[in-house]
Structure formats: C-alpha cells, structure tokens
Design an enzyme around this catalytic site. Structure first.
Site, PDB file in Angstrom:
ATOM      1  N   ASP A  58       0.878  -1.169   0.000  1.00  8.90           N
ATOM      2  CA  ASP A  58       0.000   0.000   0.000  1.00  8.90           C
ATOM      3  C   ASP A  58       0.914   1.217   0.000  1.00  8.90           C
ATOM      4  OD1 ASP A  58      -1.616   2.134   0.544  1.00  8.90           O
ATOM      5  OD2 ASP A  58      -2.654   1.209   2.232  1.00  8.90           O
ATOM      6  N   VAL A  59       0.898   1.983  -1.085  1.00  3.56           N
ATOM      7  CA  VAL A  59       1.862   3.091  -1.206  1.00  3.56           C
ATOM      8  C   VAL A  59       1.602   4.219  -0.208  1.00  3.56           C
ATOM      9  CG1 VAL A  59       2.383   2.602  -3.633  1.00  3.56           C
ATOM     10  CG2 VAL A  59       0.613   4.300  -3.067  1.00  3.56           C
ATOM     11  N   CYS A  85       3.071   3.792 -10.892  1.00  2.00           N
ATOM     12  CA  CYS A  85       1.766   3.823 -11.581  1.00  2.00           C
ATOM     13  C   CYS A  85       0.583   3.739 -10.630  1.00  2.00           C
ATOM     14  CB  CYS A  85       1.656   2.676 -12.588  1.00  2.00           C
ATOM     15  SG  CYS A  85       2.743   2.835 -14.012  1.00  2.00           S
ATOM     16  N   SER A 153      -0.779  13.101 -15.187  1.00  4.29           N
ATOM     17  CA  SER A 153      -2.006  13.018 -16.004  1.00  4.29           C
ATOM     18  C   SER A 153      -2.145  14.343 -16.724  1.00  4.29           C
ATOM     19  CB  SER A 153      -3.221  12.811 -15.103  1.00  4.29           C
ATOM     20  OG  SER A 153      -4.418  13.088 -15.824  1.00  4.29           O
ATOM     21  N   TYR A 166      -7.960  15.139  -7.833  1.00  5.54           N
ATOM     22  CA  TYR A 166      -7.148  14.371  -8.780  1.00  5.54           C
ATOM     23  C   TYR A 166      -6.152  15.285  -9.507  1.00  5.54           C
ATOM     24  CZ  TYR A 166      -6.065  10.961 -12.445  1.00  5.54           C
ATOM     25  OH  TYR A 166      -5.411  10.092 -13.299  1.00  5.54           O
ATOM     26  N   LYS A 170      -2.051  15.226  -9.363  1.00  9.26           N
ATOM     27  CA  LYS A 170      -1.244  14.980 -10.572  1.00  9.26           C
ATOM     28  C   LYS A 170      -0.357  16.185 -10.910  1.00  9.26           C
ATOM     29  CE  LYS A 170      -2.532  10.807 -11.297  1.00  9.26           C
ATOM     30  NZ  LYS A 170      -1.564   9.711 -11.172  1.00  9.26           N
TER      31      LYS A 170
END
Ligand code: NAD
Length: 260
Positions: A58-59, A85, A153, A166, A170
C-alpha cells in the site's frame, strides 16, 4: 540505461492497467520485475505469467512500502528502475447542488485526502525509499545509478469539473519531477514523468460506456483511447534514453480536455 536481465525494476500499481502493461514490457526485455500493488489476486497472477515477483504493498504506508521493497530486493537485487503507476481517481465538485434533491454538498474531505495520499504522497514515498537504495549501487558506465518514471495526467494541466483532488495530486507529481531530478543529479539517477491522456484500463472502464465514447470522440488523432502498451513503450524510451531527465511528457493523441 540498457534494459536486460542485469537490471531489476519496481513497478507500483502493477496489478492492472498502465502498471501491468509496464511490468509486461519490462519483463519481455529480460528485466527482473517486482510488481507492487494492493490487488493481490491480479498481481500474483500477472507475476506468475511474466516471471516476476508480486509484493503486496500500500503506497500510503511507510511500513508496507519498506516491507515490499525488502521483499523485492531479496528476490531480484537492488532495483535500478522505479516506475510509479499506483493511483486512484475520485470526482466531486468542491461544492455544489445534488441533481435530484438540490441539497448543497461539498467535496468529502476524507476522499480528497485519500487521492492526495495515494497519488502524490504515495509516489513521493516510493521515490524517496527506492532512490535511497539506488544510492548504494555502483554507477553504470553511463554514470547512471538508476532511473525513475512517474505517472501524472493531462489533468495536471487541464483538470475537469469535479477533478480538484485528482488534478491537484497529478499537478503535484508533475511539479516535483524536476526538483527531484535535480536532487539526484549528482548521484546519477534520472527522474521523468508521463502525463497520459485517456487510456483503456480498469480505471477508465469504471465510467459509463457513453462517457468512454465521448472521450474517444474528443481525441484528434488517433481517434481512440490509448493502449496501455503505448504507455509502456514511452516508459521504455524514458528509461533507455540517457539524456531524458526532469521532463514530464504528454501522451494523449493531441487531446485537450474541456471543462466537463
Ligand atoms: P487502474 O485503476 O487500472 O490501476 C491502478 C492500480 O493501482 C491498481 O492495480 C490498484 O490496485 C493500484 N493501487 C491503487 N491504490 C494503491 C495503493 N494505495 N497502493 C498500491 N497500489 C494501489 O488505473 P490505471 O488507469 O492503470 O492508472 C495508472 C496510473 O495512471 C494512475 O496513477 C492514474 O491516475 C494514471 N492515469 C491513468 C489514465 C487513464 O486514462 N487510464 C490517464 C491519466 C493518468
């Protein structure tokens, strides 16, 4: 950096989607690959197929990432390559009205924090811990010790309605790529990032079919979503071209996202 069986790699988010395609491509070149992900079943199955090693991770957790890196290094030796990723998406307006009831709701802060925890802090955590190990390696004849690729992204540039968390996560990944490349410059570790457009992965498939068709129609050329293998192809380029450093590359068929 030459990619062959003398090199080992860590790929996070490798159980599915862009990470899986990257693990497959690196393994096909002979690289010893460790797949780090939360999804144990898909990860173990892919690791078996490509002769890699799956490490449950789990990052968002220091302890989990350290355990996974130790396991990967025990199996494959210290990695020279890290490809980040692992990522999650969540959409909500900063504040707005419910379409049916008209009730006012704001972005659920726990979800906002989760997106930042996974996408931004998780990426940084893996970079810092992996690079600390790379610093112990001898330099290659090229002067390199290692190479890292992050996944941002196109939302970093033009986040859509509902994408505050998000897009912020990113933009953070894109923004930290150059300073980290500078941090590691004296040590011979290159750091680059990719800003994917729309790619055909489980993440994209969570949306309804009409949304996917609209996304495809919005791409100038080729008029389709990207194949995960095309992402992996760019990862390979960023790893193997020794002069690529501190850059964040769009891979998007020339799409520019509209507000919604
Ligand atoms: P995906 O959902 O198909 O795969 C993501 C993987 O990350 C999954 O296997 C998941 O289990 C893993 N993961 C999630 N949280 C984790 C955690 N805390 N620790 C470890 N692993 C975790 O998504 P994808 O489309 O392959 O996306 C990969 C990356 O590319 C993400 O960072 C995503 O934001 C980015 N991206 C994707 C697209 C796209 O169109 N698919 C576009 C732009 C950017």
């Amino acid at each position: 950096m030459k990619l062959d069986r003398n090199v080992s790699a860590i790929v996070t988010g490798a159980s599915k989607g862009l990470g899986a395609a990257t693990a497959i491509r690196l393994a096909s070149l002979g690289v010893k690959v460790a797949l780090l992900d939360l999804d144990v079943e898909a990860g173990e199955s892919l690791a078996r197929q490509i002769g890699g090693v799956f490490c449950d991770a789990d990052v968002t957790s220091d302890e989990s990432v350290e355990r996974a890196l130790a396991r990967a290094r025990q199996a494959n030796g210290q990695e020279r390559i890290l490809v980040n990723c692992a990522g999650v998406v969540h959409a909500h307006k900063a504040a707005g009205r419910d379409k049916l009831t008209g009730a006012v709701r704001h972005y659920p802060m726990a979800e906002y924090e989760r997106v930042i925890q996974v996408n931004l802090l998780g990426t940084f955590r893996c970079i810092a811990k992996s690079a600390a190990g790379m610093l112990e390696l001898d330099r290659l004849p090229s002067g390199e010790r290692g190479a890292i690729v992050n996944t941002a992204s196109i939302s970093a540039d033009e986040g859509q309605m509902g994408q505050a968390a998000y897009a912020a996560s990113k933009a953070g990944v894109a923004g930290m790529t150059l300073p980290i490349a500078r941090d590691f410059a004296g040590e011979g570790i290159r750091v680059n990032a990719i800003k994917p457009g729309f790619f055909d992965t489980p993440m994209l498939r969570t949306g309804p079919e009409h949304v996917r068709r609209a996304l495809e129609a919005s791409v100038p050329f080729p008029k389709r979503v990207g194949e995960p293998g095309e992402f992996a192809q760019l990862v390979e380029f960023l790893l193997t071209n020794d002069y690529m450093n501190g850059e964040c590359v769009r891979l998007d068929g020339a799409v520019r996202m509209s507000p919604r």
